[in-house]
Design a protein around this motif. Structure first.
Motif, PDB file in Angstrom:
ATOM      1  N   PHE A  48     -20.845 -17.069  31.432  1.00  0.00           N
ATOM      2  CA  PHE A  48     -19.715 -16.237  31.862  1.00  0.00           C
ATOM      3  C   PHE A  48     -18.378 -16.962  31.723  1.00  0.00           C
ATOM      4  O   PHE A  48     -17.405 -16.602  32.361  1.00  0.00           O
ATOM      5  CB  PHE A  48     -19.891 -15.842  33.329  1.00  0.00           C
ATOM      6  N   LYS A  76      -6.485 -23.681  42.466  1.00  0.00           N
ATOM      7  CA  LYS A  76      -7.926 -23.578  42.683  1.00  0.00           C
ATOM      8  C   LYS A  76      -8.658 -23.526  41.346  1.00  0.00           C
ATOM      9  O   LYS A  76      -9.600 -24.260  41.102  1.00  0.00           O
ATOM     10  CB  LYS A  76      -8.228 -22.311  43.484  1.00  0.00           C
ATOM     11  N   VAL A  77      -8.147 -22.644  40.469  1.00  0.00           N
ATOM     12  CA  VAL A  77      -8.768 -22.486  39.167  1.00  0.00           C
ATOM     13  C   VAL A  77      -8.663 -23.786  38.382  1.00  0.00           C
ATOM     14  O   VAL A  77      -9.607 -24.220  37.738  1.00  0.00           O
ATOM     15  CB  VAL A  77      -8.091 -21.335  38.394  1.00  0.00           C
ATOM     16  N   ALA A 111     -11.174 -26.194  39.507  1.00  0.00           N
ATOM     17  CA  ALA A 111     -12.498 -25.819  39.001  1.00  0.00           C
ATOM     18  C   ALA A 111     -12.607 -26.180  37.533  1.00  0.00           C
ATOM     19  O   ALA A 111     -13.641 -26.669  37.079  1.00  0.00           O
ATOM     20  CB  ALA A 111     -12.720 -24.325  39.199  1.00  0.00           C
ATOM     21  N   LEU A 122     -13.242 -29.680  37.051  1.00  0.00           N
ATOM     22  CA  LEU A 122     -14.632 -29.934  37.398  1.00  0.00           C
ATOM     23  C   LEU A 122     -15.532 -29.627  36.209  1.00  0.00           C
ATOM     24  O   LEU A 122     -16.417 -30.398  35.850  1.00  0.00           O
ATOM     25  CB  LEU A 122     -14.996 -29.046  38.591  1.00  0.00           C
ATOM     26  N   LEU A 181     -25.017 -11.329  38.862  1.00  0.00           N
ATOM     27  CA  LEU A 181     -25.568 -12.555  38.283  1.00  0.00           C
ATOM     28  C   LEU A 181     -24.491 -13.613  38.131  1.00  0.00           C
ATOM     29  O   LEU A 181     -24.738 -14.805  38.353  1.00  0.00           O
ATOM     30  CB  LEU A 181     -26.198 -12.248  36.926  1.00  0.00           C
ATOM     31  N   CYS A 182     -23.293 -13.180  37.754  1.00  0.00           N
ATOM     32  CA  CYS A 182     -22.193 -14.133  37.607  1.00  0.00           C
ATOM     33  C   CYS A 182     -21.876 -14.763  38.963  1.00  0.00           C
ATOM     34  O   CYS A 182     -21.741 -15.979  39.076  1.00  0.00           O
ATOM     35  CB  CYS A 182     -20.970 -13.429  37.037  1.00  0.00           C
ATOM     36  N   MET A 214     -23.834 -17.645  40.497  1.00  0.00           N
ATOM     37  CA  MET A 214     -23.643 -19.028  40.065  1.00  0.00           C
ATOM     38  C   MET A 214     -22.592 -19.645  40.980  1.00  0.00           C
ATOM     39  O   MET A 214     -21.492 -19.110  41.117  1.00  0.00           O
ATOM     40  CB  MET A 214     -23.206 -19.081  38.607  1.00  0.00           C
ATOM     41  N   ARG A 227     -20.470 -22.030  40.946  1.00  0.00           N
ATOM     42  CA  ARG A 227     -19.124 -22.298  40.457  1.00  0.00           C
ATOM     43  C   ARG A 227     -18.282 -21.021  40.454  1.00  0.00           C
ATOM     44  O   ARG A 227     -17.165 -20.984  40.948  1.00  0.00           O
ATOM     45  CB  ARG A 227     -19.257 -22.850  39.048  1.00  0.00           C
ATOM     46  N   HIS A 228     -18.861 -19.970  39.876  1.00  0.00           N
ATOM     47  CA  HIS A 228     -18.111 -18.716  39.792  1.00  0.00           C
ATOM     48  C   HIS A 228     -17.902 -18.114  41.173  1.00  0.00           C
ATOM     49  O   HIS A 228     -16.859 -17.526  41.444  1.00  0.00           O
ATOM     50  CB  HIS A 228     -18.843 -17.721  38.892  1.00  0.00           C
ATOM     51  N   ASP A 260     -15.067 -19.900  42.830  1.00  0.00           N
ATOM     52  CA  ASP A 260     -13.823 -19.564  42.128  1.00  0.00           C
ATOM     53  C   ASP A 260     -13.325 -18.187  42.516  1.00  0.00           C
ATOM     54  O   ASP A 260     -12.133 -17.971  42.745  1.00  0.00           O
ATOM     55  CB  ASP A 260     -14.067 -19.565  40.618  1.00  0.00           C
ATOM     56  N   GLY A 272     -13.434 -17.764  46.786  1.00  0.00           N
ATOM     57  CA  GLY A 272     -12.614 -18.727  47.508  1.00  0.00           C
ATOM     58  C   GLY A 272     -13.343 -19.490  48.598  1.00  0.00           C
ATOM     59  O   GLY A 272     -12.722 -20.222  49.345  1.00  0.00           O
TER      60      GLY A 272
END
Lengths: 525, 101, 108
Positions: free
Chosen positions: A170, A512-513, A516, A519, C15-16, C19, C21-22, C25, C28
């Motif tokens: 994604f 924030k982005v 990430a 990272l 599904l996204c 994860m 990380r997502h 992001d 928050g």
């Protein structure tokens, strides 16, 4: 190449992609346009009015016309209008004549009177180009099929090379130069992968008898005709007796077909020995009525008594699979929504190839960025990238301009349109040679943007069938073309602006982005 | 991977050329042999067997191309393609001979 | 086709988000493993419903073609809009979950 499996596959991906990328880009772009072949055909022959469909009435009109104008012919062919293409065309050839002896006329599907339409290859030009490449038979088909094999290799090696296919499923990180290009390339490649795999493997299947004929040679003792008659059932032709007989109206036979398969759409009707006692009528169904594309399917009638002689829909599993691949590739079954999706996925395929080419160059140019001198081979790739991408986009627009600007009834205008296409493509190569890379990109994209944005205006001005007219009468093929041209123009304008304005440093995004992203970056390394 | 094309030794270039030929020519040979083999031996009507053979032959081509660039040396690339081709050719010859009256 | 689009879109959104990380992001805050597992199972379930609806409505051949087409289109939308308008996509995904069943029942 010695470093290990993944590295060697990356090497193959890189170089096969570079060598065949330019041609593949052209094949994919023109192939994508071919999903709207009928609509482009309609646009390029605006003299043919769009009418409400009535196949039975059109058949009778065509029959009446042929009885008056081609009574003694050996066979008649009637190409019926569809929702997407309003043309009713009839042709005939003398008994024993070949394809070259046929005469073709275009009729108004509502009145049956002859229409004078401008001579243009229209959407068929792009369609033919995408698998024949304007080369003599069979070389173009061989080359394009080989390109398809390379696309297939590129996809498989791409999957092998891509380390984090699921982890980064994604992921798209814009505004980060090379990283963003790679993200984009991977994302379009992976997300639309089923389409890419289908389209490249099916191209191989479509021409398999041409490019892989060894098994036909062995199993059928080199008799290709025997193979095809085994597969498709070559229709037996009957001799005319010479005794005249009153033929049935074709609409009666059409009604019989509708009785058997309600709602079946008919694309093509062939009459052998018209007016004779032994007249035979073969009715061919529109191939978009189902997914699998199989030749030879249809109904055979006695043209005098109306007896239904045969209908051959031999469906064996291997033929359904190969026909299924064929049909999926052509997408004739697709309704408006699915057709647009096909178009976008085609563009996605084109974009995968394009981003790959851009990345190949960008990565290597970085190493020479400081010295400011580019080695010859990088400059060559740059010029070819520009000409094969923005140049082709420009040439396509040039073809459409030629269609509207060359007088409608000038001799040899269809060829002149094609020459314009190649002339503009050639000029774009010249321009790319003369101008520095980024400028060449920007200028060609800007000209292309103007070309596309102006298309609806030229259409309105030369034919009087501009958007105001076509939307009012509900001619959505015509209106759709104009609107798509506008959309392409706006996109190209955006792209040209990006290229021509000095590159801006990406503004800092939300912390924030960014965190990430850092990272993620560390994960990559 | 090889940004300075001019700096590459001749041996490397020849090896790459050899691998390319193995992939394209050898791969085609292998695919053709495989398609003939399936056309002759698959237990289904002749036309269907031939179609199936042709359809699947491209997978053999694909594997041959990948193999040509994945294996350690160019010689290995050729060997890995020509050997199975020869075996298939032998099978094809036998099957053809038994089919012909 | 609208129903399978909505279910498919919502499924991939789930599904996204499953994860880690997502998830952090987009929303928050850190997710608990249980929530991530729930999202993963929910996402797959929605996809299965999309498949079931597609096959039910158009048969295996056409149904699979339609399903793949709308899934690929939805994924492209999700992935390429995500960096620019994450909020909008979350709203769209939520709306898909809500509207999906209505669309499947033929109410919209």
């Amino acid at each position: 190449m010695k470093e290990g499996f993944r590295q060697s596959m990356a090497w193959l991906h890189t170089w096969a992609g570079l060598v065949f990328g330019w041609l593949l880009f052209a094949i994919f772009l023109t192939g994508t346009l071919s999903y709207f072949k009928a609509e482009i055909n309609h646009w390029s022959q605006p003299e043919i009015p769009s009418r409400a469909l009535n196949s039975a009435a059109s058949l009778d009109l065509a029959q009446r016309y042929l009885q008056t104008h081609a009574a003694g012919a050996g066979s008649w062919f009637i190409d019926l209008p569809s929702e997407r293409e309003p043309e009713l065309s009839v042709s005939w050839r003398p008994a024993g004549g070949g394809r070259g002896d046929s005469t073709q006329k275009v009729l108004d599907p509502a009145t049956g009177s002859e229409l004078q339409a401008r001579d243009s290859r229209g959407g068929d030009f792009f369609y033919r180009f995408h698998f024949q490449l304007q080369m003599p038979h069979p070389w173009g088909r061989w080359l394009s099929t080989f390109c398809a094999l390379m696309m297939f290799v590129g996809l498989i090696t791409g999957i092998i090379t891509h380390k984090k296919i699921f982890k980064e499923f994604f992921t798209f990180r814009p505004g980060k130069a090379q990283r963003s290009w790679l993200d984009g390339h991977n994302a379009i490649g992976v997300l639309v992968l089923p389409f890419h795999l289908m389209i490249s493997y099916s191209s191989l299947v479509i021409f398999m008898a041409l490019v892989m004929p060894a098994s036909i040679a062995v199993s059928y003792n080199n008799d290709t005709r025997a193979f095809f008659s085994d597969v498709f059932g070559i229709p037996q032709s009957v001799k005319a007796t010479g005794k005249a007989a009153e033929p049935l109206p074709l609409s009666t036979l059409y009604a019989k077909v509708q009785e058997q398969v309600p709602g079946a759409r008919i694309a093509w009707v062939e009459v052998q020995n018209p007016g004779d006692e032994n007249a035979r009528v073969r009715v061919t169904r529109y191939s978009g009525d189902r997914i699998a594309h199989l030749r030879g399917g249809g109904w055979l009638f006695d043209g005098v008594s109306g007896t239904h002689l045969s209908s051959d829909f031999a469906d064996t599993t291997p033929m359904l699979i190969s026909g299924g691949f064929y049909g999926l590739h052509l997408g004739e079954f697709a309704g408006p929504v699915l057709r647009w999706l096909y178009f976008f996925f085609g563009l996605a395929g084109t974009a995968v190839i394009g981003t790959g080419l851009v990345m190949w160059l960008g990565k290597r140019q970085l190493k020479h960025a400081k010295s400011g001198v580019q080695p010859f081979e990088l400059r060559l790739v740059e010029v070819l990238n520009i000409a094969s991408m923005s140049g082709l986009i420009l040439a396509v627009a040039g073809f459409f301009w030629a269609n509207r600007l060359i007088p409608a009834f000038q001799e040899g205008r269809a060829d002149a349109e094609i020459n314009t296409f190649f002339l503009i493509w050639g000029l774009s190569l010249l321009h790319a040679l003369l101008r520095p890379g980024r400028k060449a990109w920007g200028e060609q994209l800007a000209v292309a943007a103007v070309f596309y944005l102006a298309l609806p205006l030229i259409n309105a001005w030369t034919t009087g069938q501009g958007l105001n007219h076509s939307i009012r009468v509900g001619d959505w093929s015509m209106a759709g073309f104009d609107l798509t041209a506008l959309g392409c123009g706006l996109f190209l304008y955006w792209a040209a602006r990006k290229m021509l304005l000095p590159p801006v440093v990406a503004p800092k995004r939300a912390p924030k982005v960014a965190k990430a992203a850092a990272l993620i970056e560390s994960e990559v390394k | 991977m090889k940004s300075k094309a001019a700096g590459l030794p001749l041996g490397y270039r020849l090896a790459v050329t050899s691998r390319c030929l193995a992939a394209l020519v050898g791969g085609y040979l292998l695919a053709a042999m495989a398609s003939v083999c399936m056309g002759l031996l698959l237990p289904m009507p002749k036309a269907e067997a031939v179609i199936t053979g042709m359809m699947l032959s491209f997978l053999f081509y694909l594997v041959a191309i990948l193999w040509s660039f994945a294996c350690r040396t160019a010689a290995q690339a050729w060997l890995g393609i020509l050997l199975p081709s020869a075996v298939l050719a032998l099978i094809n010859g036998l099957a053809y001979w038994m089919n012909t009256p | 086709m609208l129903a399978i689009t909505l279910f498919g879109f919502a499924g991939f959104a789930g599904l996204c988000l499953s994860m880690e990380r997502h998830y952090s992001d987009l929303l928050g805050h850190k997710a608990t493993p249980r929530r991530l597992r729930g999202l993963r199972i929910g996402g797959w379930l929605l996809l299965v419903v999309a498949l079931w609806l597609a096959v039910l409505k158009s048969g295996w051949a056409m149904g699979l073609v339609e399903l793949f087409a709308v899934l690929m289109a939805g994924l492209c939308l999700w992935v390429f809009v995500l960096p620019y308008r994450p909020k909008l996509l979350l709203v769209l995904a939520a709306a898909s979950v809500v509207l999906g069943p209505f669309s499947a029942l033929g109410w919209i």
